[in-house]
Each structure stands twice: as structure tokens, then as C-alpha cells.
Design a protein around this motif. Structure first.
Motif, short mmCIF file in Angstrom:
data_model
loop_
_atom_site.label_atom_id
_atom_site.label_comp_id
_atom_site.label_asym_id
_atom_site.label_seq_id
_atom_site.Cartn_x
_atom_site.Cartn_y
_atom_site.Cartn_z
N UNK A 68 101.52 -48.86 87.13
CA UNK A 68 102.24 -48.01 88.09
C UNK A 68 101.88 -46.56 87.84
N UNK A 69 101.54 -45.86 88.91
CA UNK A 69 101.36 -44.41 88.88
C UNK A 69 102.61 -43.83 89.51
N UNK A 119 109.26 -40.52 98.56
CA UNK A 119 110.56 -40.03 99.00
C UNK A 119 110.55 -38.52 98.83
N UNK A 120 111.13 -37.80 99.76
CA UNK A 120 111.20 -36.35 99.60
C UNK A 120 112.64 -35.93 99.32
N UNK A 121 112.75 -34.96 98.46
CA UNK A 121 114.03 -34.32 98.13
C UNK A 121 113.76 -32.82 98.27
N UNK A 122 114.18 -32.24 99.37
CA UNK A 122 113.87 -30.84 99.62
C UNK A 122 112.37 -30.69 99.75
N UNK A 123 111.76 -29.84 98.94
CA UNK A 123 110.32 -29.61 98.99
C UNK A 123 109.56 -30.44 97.97
N UNK A 124 110.23 -31.39 97.33
CA UNK A 124 109.60 -32.21 96.29
C UNK A 124 109.34 -33.62 96.85
N UNK A 125 108.12 -34.10 96.62
CA UNK A 125 107.77 -35.47 96.96
C UNK A 125 107.77 -36.29 95.67
N UNK A 126 108.57 -37.34 95.65
CA UNK A 126 108.62 -38.29 94.54
C UNK A 126 107.78 -39.49 94.96
N UNK A 127 106.84 -39.92 94.12
CA UNK A 127 105.98 -41.01 94.52
C UNK A 127 105.81 -42.05 93.42
N UNK A 128 105.52 -43.26 93.89
CA UNK A 128 105.23 -44.38 93.01
C UNK A 128 104.19 -45.24 93.72
N UNK A 129 103.17 -45.64 92.97
CA UNK A 129 102.10 -46.43 93.57
C UNK A 129 101.65 -47.49 92.59
N UNK A 130 101.22 -48.62 93.13
CA UNK A 130 100.76 -49.74 92.30
C UNK A 130 99.62 -50.43 93.01
#
Length: 130
Positions: A68-69, A119-130
């Protein structure tokens, strides 16, 4: 050494610390990793998002199958908040993200991975990739 404070907090997990240029092939022999974290890294790398995501291509050889990245990055486009601070940090050279947007991040991750969650929270992108 960068990461020493974090390593002390995570000591019970026995983290392996190494330092590498993510924009060049990784020249360190490492055992395959089950997860790689890029939290608050991409927005500090130079170039457009397509160039920044080449860092993932350099990390792939050290990722185990099914690894997972995950991470988070501050976007510079497509957001309304924190515009003053983004410009200030970019002028100082701390950030290099004025052109970073969710579409380029999503497209780049989807080209490299089968499963991508963002997923975005304000100006932050949270990511998960597999």
C-alpha cells in the motif's frame, strides 16, 4: 538524520530509516516494503504533478506485491482556503505546489495502481493506493 524523532516514537515497530532522492532511482538495497508513506512529501517536490509522481516509479522496486502506498499532499489549485500561505511558502521555496490539483494526482495514481482512494480535507488530499 531526518526522521529520527519519528523513528524514536515508532521504535516498537523497528522502522528502517534511509535517505534517498525520490526523483532518481533508489540506489539503496532494501527488502520489499508492505507499505510506503508519502505524507506531506509531494507538494515539496519540484515540477508538475506528473513529474512528482515519478517518485512513485522509483519506489515501486522496493514495494512488495500488494503493498500500500499512502500519504497526503497539499493542493495548490482547485481550493479556496489558505491561498496567502500557499503563495508565501511557494515564494520561499518550501512548497512547489501552485499547479498541483486533485485531477492530476488522481490520474497519476490510477495509471500506476489498480485501487486508488482519495479524499480531500480542505486543501489536503489524503490518498491510498494498492
Amino acid at each position: 538524520m531526518p526522521g529520527a524523532v519519528g523513528a524514536r516514537r515508532l521504535e516498537r515497530y523497528q522502522p528502517l530509516l534511509c535517505e534517498a532522492n525520490l526523483l532518481a532511482p533508489i540506489a539503496i538495497e532494501l527488502a520489499p516494503a508492505d507499505s510506503i508513506g508519502l505524507t506531506y512529501v509531494l507538494h515539496c517536490l519540484p515540477g508538475r504533478m506528473a513529474e512528482k509522481l515519478k517518485a512513485i516509479d522509483h519506489l515501486r522496486p522496493v514495494m512488495s506485491e500488494g503493498a500500500v502506498l499512502f500519504g497526503a499532499t497539499i493542493l495548490g489549485r482547485g481550493i479556496g482556503a489558505a491561498r496567502f500561505l500557499l503563495r508565501l511558502y511557494n515564494e520561499k521555496g518550501v512548497f512547489k505546489n501552485l499547479d498541483d490539483d486533485i485531477e492530476a494526482l488522481s490520474d497519476g495514481l490510477k495509471r500506476r495502481f489498480d485501487l486508488v482512494e482519495i479524499e480531500t480535507k480542505g486543501c489536503v488530499a489524503l490518498f491510498r493506493a494498492r
